[in-house]
Write a protein that holds these residues in place. Sequence first.
Motif, PDB file in Angstrom:
ATOM      1  N   ASN A  26      34.863 -17.351  24.778  1.00 30.95           N
ATOM      2  CA  ASN A  26      35.076 -16.163  25.622  1.00 30.95           C
ATOM      3  C   ASN A  26      33.779 -15.580  26.148  1.00 30.95           C
ATOM      4  N   SER A  27      32.769 -16.409  26.279  1.00 29.45           N
ATOM      5  CA  SER A  27      31.494 -15.885  26.776  1.00 29.45           C
ATOM      6  C   SER A  27      30.773 -16.866  27.681  1.00 29.45           C
ATOM      7  N   VAL A  28      30.539 -18.075  27.224  1.00 28.45           N
ATOM      8  CA  VAL A  28      29.823 -19.044  28.054  1.00 28.45           C
ATOM      9  C   VAL A  28      30.723 -19.456  29.209  1.00 28.45           C
ATOM     10  N   ARG A  29      30.189 -19.376  30.392  1.00 27.48           N
ATOM     11  CA  ARG A  29      30.976 -19.654  31.597  1.00 27.48           C
ATOM     12  C   ARG A  29      30.217 -20.586  32.538  1.00 27.48           C
ATOM     13  N   GLY A  30      30.926 -21.140  33.489  1.00 28.08           N
ATOM     14  CA  GLY A  30      30.284 -21.973  34.485  1.00 28.08           C
ATOM     15  C   GLY A  30      30.380 -23.458  34.212  1.00 28.08           C
ATOM     16  N   TYR A  31      31.125 -23.833  33.170  1.00 24.31           N
ATOM     17  CA  TYR A  31      31.265 -25.260  32.870  1.00 24.31           C
ATOM     18  C   TYR A  31      31.756 -26.046  34.087  1.00 24.31           C
ATOM     19  N   GLU A  32      32.717 -25.457  34.800  1.00 22.78           N
ATOM     20  CA  GLU A  32      33.319 -26.183  35.914  1.00 22.78           C
ATOM     21  C   GLU A  32      32.319 -26.426  37.038  1.00 22.78           C
ATOM     22  N   VAL A  33      31.324 -25.531  37.180  1.00 19.30           N
ATOM     23  CA  VAL A  33      30.301 -25.725  38.208  1.00 19.30           C
ATOM     24  C   VAL A  33      29.404 -26.897  37.830  1.00 19.30           C
ATOM     25  N   ILE A  34      29.032 -26.952  36.571  1.00 21.54           N
ATOM     26  CA  ILE A  34      28.211 -28.063  36.097  1.00 21.54           C
ATOM     27  C   ILE A  34      28.967 -29.383  36.250  1.00 21.54           C
ATOM     28  N   ASP A  35      30.264 -29.342  35.966  1.00 19.59           N
ATOM     29  CA  ASP A  35      31.077 -30.551  36.131  1.00 19.59           C
ATOM     30  C   ASP A  35      31.065 -31.031  37.576  1.00 19.59           C
ATOM     31  N   LYS A  36      31.116 -30.087  38.520  1.00 21.29           N
ATOM     32  CA  LYS A  36      31.099 -30.457  39.943  1.00 21.29           C
ATOM     33  C   LYS A  36      29.757 -31.076  40.327  1.00 21.29           C
ATOM     34  N   ILE A  37      28.685 -30.529  39.775  1.00 19.46           N
ATOM     35  CA  ILE A  37      27.362 -31.101  40.045  1.00 19.46           C
ATOM     36  C   ILE A  37      27.304 -32.540  39.564  1.00 19.46           C
ATOM     37  N   LYS A  38      27.812 -32.745  38.353  1.00 21.79           N
ATOM     38  CA  LYS A  38      27.787 -34.088  37.782  1.00 21.79           C
ATOM     39  C   LYS A  38      28.577 -35.065  38.655  1.00 21.79           C
ATOM     40  N   VAL A  39      29.712 -34.630  39.181  1.00 23.46           N
ATOM     41  CA  VAL A  39      30.503 -35.484  40.069  1.00 23.46           C
ATOM     42  C   VAL A  39      29.676 -35.916  41.268  1.00 23.46           C
ATOM     43  N   ASN A  40      28.968 -34.975  41.883  1.00 25.65           N
ATOM     44  CA  ASN A  40      28.148 -35.287  43.055  1.00 25.65           C
ATOM     45  C   ASN A  40      26.971 -36.188  42.703  1.00 25.65           C
ATOM     46  N   VAL A  41      26.349 -35.920  41.561  1.00 28.49           N
ATOM     47  CA  VAL A  41      25.223 -36.756  41.137  1.00 28.49           C
ATOM     48  C   VAL A  41      25.696 -38.178  40.855  1.00 28.49           C
ATOM     49  N   GLU A  42      26.856 -38.311  40.228  1.00 22.27           N
ATOM     50  CA  GLU A  42      27.388 -39.642  39.934  1.00 22.27           C
ATOM     51  C   GLU A  42      27.675 -40.425  41.212  1.00 22.27           C
ATOM     52  N   LYS A  43      28.110 -39.741  42.256  1.00 19.83           N
ATOM     53  CA  LYS A  43      28.368 -40.417  43.528  1.00 19.83           C
ATOM     54  C   LYS A  43      27.084 -40.996  44.112  1.00 19.83           C
ATOM     55  N   ALA A  44      25.982 -40.273  43.949  1.00 18.15           N
ATOM     56  CA  ALA A  44      24.708 -40.715  44.520  1.00 18.15           C
ATOM     57  C   ALA A  44      23.982 -41.694  43.609  1.00 18.15           C
ATOM     58  N   CYS A  45      24.017 -41.420  42.307  1.00 18.75           N
ATOM     59  CA  CYS A  45      23.260 -42.221  41.340  1.00 18.75           C
ATOM     60  C   CYS A  45      24.122 -42.459  40.098  1.00 18.75           C
ATOM     61  N   PRO A  46      25.039 -43.388  40.146  1.00 16.01           N
ATOM     62  CA  PRO A  46      25.962 -43.610  39.017  1.00 16.01           C
ATOM     63  C   PRO A  46      25.236 -43.924  37.715  1.00 16.01           C
ATOM     64  N   SER A  47      25.667 -43.253  36.647  1.00 20.41           N
ATOM     65  CA  SER A  47      25.177 -43.536  35.285  1.00 20.41           C
ATOM     66  C   SER A  47      23.652 -43.490  35.188  1.00 20.41           C
ATOM     67  N   THR A  48      23.044 -42.552  35.887  1.00 19.20           N
ATOM     68  CA  THR A  48      21.578 -42.461  35.918  1.00 19.20           C
ATOM     69  C   THR A  48      21.052 -41.135  35.390  1.00 19.20           C
ATOM     70  N   VAL A  49      21.639 -40.039  35.818  1.00 21.82           N
ATOM     71  CA  VAL A  49      21.147 -38.710  35.438  1.00 21.82           C
ATOM     72  C   VAL A  49      22.057 -38.108  34.374  1.00 21.82           C
TER      73      VAL A  49
END
Length: 295
Positions: A26-49
């Motif tokens: 009930n405090s830490v927030r923003g997980y879904e934003v980080i998940d979206k970043i990871k999706v975009n990074v995976e599209k550009a550089c799969p299994s790298t970052v």
Amino acid sequence: GCDASILLDDIDSTFVGEKTARANQNSVRGYEVIDKIKVNVEKACPSTVSCTDILTLAAREAANIAGASYWMVPLGRRDGRTANKTAANELPSPFESLDNIIAKFNAKGLDTKDVVVLSGMLSFNAIIINLLIILCFKNKNNLFIATAFMLNSSYMLNTGAHTIGFAQCFTFKQRLFNFGGSRKPDPDLEASLLKGLQTVCPDQVDSDTTLVPLDSVTTNRFDNSYYRNLVNSSGLLQSDHVLSTDNRTASMVLSYSRYPYLFLKDFGASMVKMANIGVLTGQDGEIRKNCKVVN
């Protein structure tokens, strides 16, 4: 968190993550934003970052945007395959003694100086987490740039920003009305600040979750105002105030209150030091394809 374990979801009864630990639920927030970043990074550089490197870079960018100096971030971390809710439940609280806090820092290879300098932004003592909300966008060179912003939440993950952010009234209310069981305010708390806090946080249960700035002078700016507040007896949390009175830490608090660039320099060094705790590299761990689950 040093291997992005906090990002892992619970999976029925087969896997217990850290999101429901006392410091996080009930405090830490923003997980879904980080998940979206990871999706975009995976599209550009799969299994790298790794998710861990994304968070480490975001911490640097967020602090820098808010006013901190820029520091070099070593990369190449890998993500953990496990989580430890029990350990997350043992994160230091603002009600602990300085001895306990120093001991917990020492156990992670950090020293007393790190306690003081990281208290300026990422101390273990707060009940806040300034969670890094990372917006990822693609530039013309097909590179992904993470720009991080800080949003205040209600509890601290393992380090919370005391130069930026807020604390709930219940974390310091004992200083206002019943310090040490005396039924009187903390005599060290600056008089005008005390009066204002008693108004905002009256001695009643329904004010416990009211938010108050940890640094009311420059609330949204990363600077050394936190230390100036401590020197002026205007620190909000007792666990922060003691840094200005204990002979192991008082001289450092005074130095950082006087020399902002010294604080900014030392902060960057301590952040690098902290970011190297428990790092997985080589063949250890993995590069998660999805930050929420192991591969």
